[in-house]
Design a protein around this motif. Structure first.
Motif, mmCIF file in Angstrom:
data_model
loop_
_atom_site.group_PDB
_atom_site.id
_atom_site.type_symbol
_atom_site.label_atom_id
_atom_site.label_comp_id
_atom_site.label_asym_id
_atom_site.label_seq_id
_atom_site.Cartn_x
_atom_site.Cartn_y
_atom_site.Cartn_z
ATOM 1 N N MET A 1 0.853 -1.199 0.000
ATOM 2 C CA MET A 1 0.000 0.000 0.000
ATOM 3 C C MET A 1 0.881 1.238 0.000
ATOM 4 O O MET A 1 1.772 1.396 0.835
ATOM 5 C CB MET A 1 -0.914 -0.007 1.222
ATOM 6 C CG MET A 1 -1.842 1.204 1.302
ATOM 7 S SD MET A 1 -3.189 1.012 2.499
ATOM 8 C CE MET A 1 -2.310 0.935 4.059
ATOM 9 N N ASP A 2 0.640 2.138 -0.948
ATOM 10 C CA ASP A 2 1.375 3.397 -1.002
ATOM 11 C C ASP A 2 0.935 4.323 0.123
ATOM 12 O O ASP A 2 -0.223 4.291 0.560
ATOM 13 C CB ASP A 2 1.129 4.102 -2.342
ATOM 14 C CG ASP A 2 1.815 3.402 -3.496
ATOM 15 O OD1 ASP A 2 2.896 2.835 -3.279
ATOM 16 O OD2 ASP A 2 1.258 3.422 -4.610
ATOM 17 N N VAL A 3 1.857 5.160 0.566
ATOM 18 C CA VAL A 3 1.589 6.103 1.642
ATOM 19 C C VAL A 3 1.753 7.521 1.126
ATOM 20 O O VAL A 3 2.772 7.864 0.501
ATOM 21 C CB VAL A 3 2.533 5.873 2.837
ATOM 22 C CG1 VAL A 3 2.332 6.942 3.912
ATOM 23 C CG2 VAL A 3 2.316 4.481 3.429
ATOM 24 N N ASP A 4 0.749 8.350 1.352
ATOM 25 C CA ASP A 4 0.791 9.782 1.064
ATOM 26 C C ASP A 4 0.816 10.546 2.382
ATOM 27 O O ASP A 4 0.471 10.011 3.435
ATOM 28 C CB ASP A 4 -0.437 10.225 0.266
ATOM 29 C CG ASP A 4 -0.523 9.577 -1.106
ATOM 30 O OD1 ASP A 4 0.431 8.881 -1.511
ATOM 31 O OD2 ASP A 4 -1.557 9.765 -1.771
ATOM 32 N N ARG A 29 4.538 8.568 -1.634
ATOM 33 C CA ARG A 29 4.057 8.677 -3.012
ATOM 34 C C ARG A 29 3.645 10.088 -3.393
ATOM 35 O O ARG A 29 3.921 10.561 -4.503
ATOM 36 C CB ARG A 29 2.862 7.726 -3.219
ATOM 37 C CG ARG A 29 2.396 7.585 -4.672
ATOM 38 C CD ARG A 29 1.000 6.978 -4.738
ATOM 39 N NE ARG A 29 0.014 7.929 -4.271
ATOM 40 C CZ ARG A 29 -0.687 8.746 -5.080
ATOM 41 N NH1 ARG A 29 -0.506 8.700 -6.382
ATOM 42 N NH2 ARG A 29 -1.573 9.578 -4.576
ATOM 43 N N ALA A 206 -7.261 3.603 -7.922
ATOM 44 C CA ALA A 206 -6.783 3.766 -6.551
ATOM 45 C C ALA A 206 -7.944 3.969 -5.584
ATOM 46 O O ALA A 206 -8.892 4.704 -5.888
ATOM 47 C CB ALA A 206 -5.837 4.959 -6.461
ATOM 48 N N SER A 208 -8.078 5.321 -1.857
ATOM 49 C CA SER A 208 -7.282 5.944 -0.807
ATOM 50 C C SER A 208 -8.184 6.381 0.341
ATOM 51 O O SER A 208 -9.410 6.306 0.251
ATOM 52 C CB SER A 208 -6.503 7.144 -1.373
ATOM 53 O OG SER A 208 -5.630 7.682 -0.395
ATOM 54 N N GLN A 306 -5.762 -1.720 4.876
ATOM 55 C CA GLN A 306 -5.283 -2.248 3.597
ATOM 56 C C GLN A 306 -6.017 -3.532 3.230
ATOM 57 O O GLN A 306 -6.464 -3.707 2.089
ATOM 58 C CB GLN A 306 -3.780 -2.502 3.677
ATOM 59 C CG GLN A 306 -3.161 -3.041 2.402
ATOM 60 C CD GLN A 306 -1.666 -3.279 2.553
ATOM 61 O OE1 GLN A 306 -1.140 -3.355 3.655
ATOM 62 N NE2 GLN A 306 -0.972 -3.384 1.436
ATOM 63 N N THR A 311 -5.739 0.789 -1.433
ATOM 64 C CA THR A 311 -4.488 0.654 -2.182
ATOM 65 C C THR A 311 -3.514 1.762 -1.809
ATOM 66 O O THR A 311 -2.317 1.649 -2.068
ATOM 67 C CB THR A 311 -4.738 0.701 -3.694
ATOM 68 O OG1 THR A 311 -5.273 1.980 -4.058
ATOM 69 C CG2 THR A 311 -5.714 -0.385 -4.121
ATOM 70 N N GLN A 312 -4.025 2.824 -1.219
ATOM 71 C CA GLN A 312 -3.215 3.954 -0.770
ATOM 72 C C GLN A 312 -3.807 4.482 0.531
ATOM 73 O O GLN A 312 -4.997 4.295 0.793
ATOM 74 C CB GLN A 312 -3.212 5.089 -1.811
ATOM 75 C CG GLN A 312 -2.668 4.701 -3.171
ATOM 76 C CD GLN A 312 -2.932 5.754 -4.231
ATOM 77 O OE1 GLN A 312 -3.538 6.797 -3.981
ATOM 78 N NE2 GLN A 312 -2.488 5.473 -5.454
ATOM 79 N N ALA A 314 -3.598 8.223 2.883
ATOM 80 C CA ALA A 314 -3.099 9.590 3.010
ATOM 81 C C ALA A 314 -3.128 9.966 4.480
ATOM 82 O O ALA A 314 -4.196 10.206 5.048
ATOM 83 C CB ALA A 314 -3.954 10.551 2.185
ATOM 84 N N ARG A 337 4.806 -1.966 2.673
ATOM 85 C CA ARG A 337 5.222 -2.320 1.318
ATOM 86 C C ARG A 337 5.048 -3.809 1.060
ATOM 87 O O ARG A 337 5.199 -4.623 1.945
ATOM 88 C CB ARG A 337 6.677 -1.921 1.099
ATOM 89 C CG ARG A 337 6.811 -0.427 0.778
ATOM 90 C CD ARG A 337 8.252 -0.041 0.557
ATOM 91 N NE ARG A 337 8.335 1.360 0.144
ATOM 92 C CZ ARG A 337 9.408 2.107 0.301
ATOM 93 N NH1 ARG A 337 10.478 1.626 0.907
ATOM 94 N NH2 ARG A 337 9.418 3.357 -0.128
#
Length: 337
Positions: A1-4, A29, A206, A208, A306, A311-312, A314, A337
């Motif tokens: 999972m991407d992190v903002d 990200r 995505a 988020s 997740q 998928t992300q 914030a 990750r």
């Protein structure tokens, strides 16, 4: 999972540049700048960050077409995209505090978001933009004369069926707000149905979630900050509090909303009218808070989000944003990750 990272609205554009560079070094990200009625312009707040970074995405969150005409929004977004060499992103929403300060009622939320996203998408195509919608129009607009970078990444700030439908028709993804696992599962299901309906099944999309981060070295400071900001979590609407509390506990929260607003307004975090047990339940279930000893527990909570379908994520940092980014970069990002 991407992190903002969603940065603190009180930081200056130059501070934002330092924070964005720090976040980029940890593999974040995207960095988002929130739109507030008394805050800095969320596009301009990221201009120095665009020059100070090379890979991270940068964008305003969440901007409504009812507060900024989509054509003017497109100009601002494409300018940020130019300065960042094609790394701009944006979350288009239905409006909130900015509209309230302008004395404008939220209306036609899904329609306004849809027409705004249509205009933003068309603004990245070649030739003149001529658009006539029910709410917004644009004619003779030729941004491709200068806006030749890769197009910005468009998100919809969405969590309800109609806005999720807009997102799956027009956006690269959606960002919910304070969604707990049960809500995320519903959003994911609606998103999958919407992508199928709009002929986009199988495309990357995505999902988020705006999520409050309060973990600090000092546990008392973390809890005070979490209590202070608690009123903003899902705005503590009944449908939200009933998702995470019993009906009796939720009713008690609704009967004492002024206490939550007071804790936010005076910065004290003091919610005296509500039992500490209920306040702590809310903090535990709809935020990430605690000290270094709680990091592993909180990472497991994020993993639960997740597993529910994100998928992300914030993460909204508050006081001491650089410390928060370091903690997220050193502990959260490697674990997700």
């Amino acid at each position: 999972m991407d992190v903002d990272i969603i940065i603190n609205e009180y930081t200056s554009p130059r501070e934002n540049a330092e924070l964005a560079a720090l976040a980029e070094g940890y593999g974040v990200r995207a960095v988002w700048s929130a739109s507030y009625s008394a805050g800095r312009n969320p596009f301009m707040a990221l201009m120095y960050a665009a020059d100070a970074t090379r890979r991270i995405r940068l964008g305003p969150l969440a901007v409504s077409a009812l507060e900024m005409h989509p054509l003017i929004m497109a100009n601002a977004l494409l300018t940020l995209n130019e300065v960042s060499n094609g790394r701009a992103t944006i979350a288009v929403g239905g409006g909130g505090g900015v509209l309230a300060s302008m004395g404008i009622k939220r209306r036609h939320i899904a329609k306004s978001m849809g027409e705004c996203l249509e205009i933003l998408k068309l603004a990245t195509e070649k030739g003149a933009l001529d658009y006539k919608g029910e709410l917004f129009s644009a004619s003779g607009y030729r941004p491709r004369q200068w806006a030749d970078d890769p197009p910005p990444l468009l998100y919809a700030a969405a969590g309800q069926p109609r806005t999720i439908d807009v997102a799956t028709r027009l956006a690269a993804g959606l960002m919910g707000s304070d969604l707990v696992p049960s809500m995320i599962r519903r959003v994911k299901q609606l998103a999958e149905e919407g992508l199928q309906r709009h002929g986009r099944a199988g495309e990357p999309f995505a999902i988020s979630n705006f999520w409050a981060w309060h973990v600090k070295a000092d546990r008392s400071a973390s809890m005070r900050e979490a209590r202070r900001e608690l009123i903003l979590r899902g705005m503590l609407y009944p449908y939200y509090t009933e998702e995470v509390l019993s009906k009796e506990e939720s009713d008690l929260v609704q009967a004492n909303m002024r206490s939550f607003w007071r804790a936010y307004g005076d910065g004290s975090g003091d919610i005296a009218a509500v039992p500490e047990e209920i306040v702590n339940k809310l903090i535990d279930r709809i935020t990430t808070a605690g000290d270094f000893n709680d990091i592993e527990r909180e990472i497991e909570k994020l993993k639960g989000l997740q597993e529910a379908g994100l998928t992300q994520i914030a993460l909204r940092v508050h006081d001491d944003p650089a410390d928060a980014i370091r903690m997220i970069g050193e502990h959260v990002i490697p674990a997700l990750r």
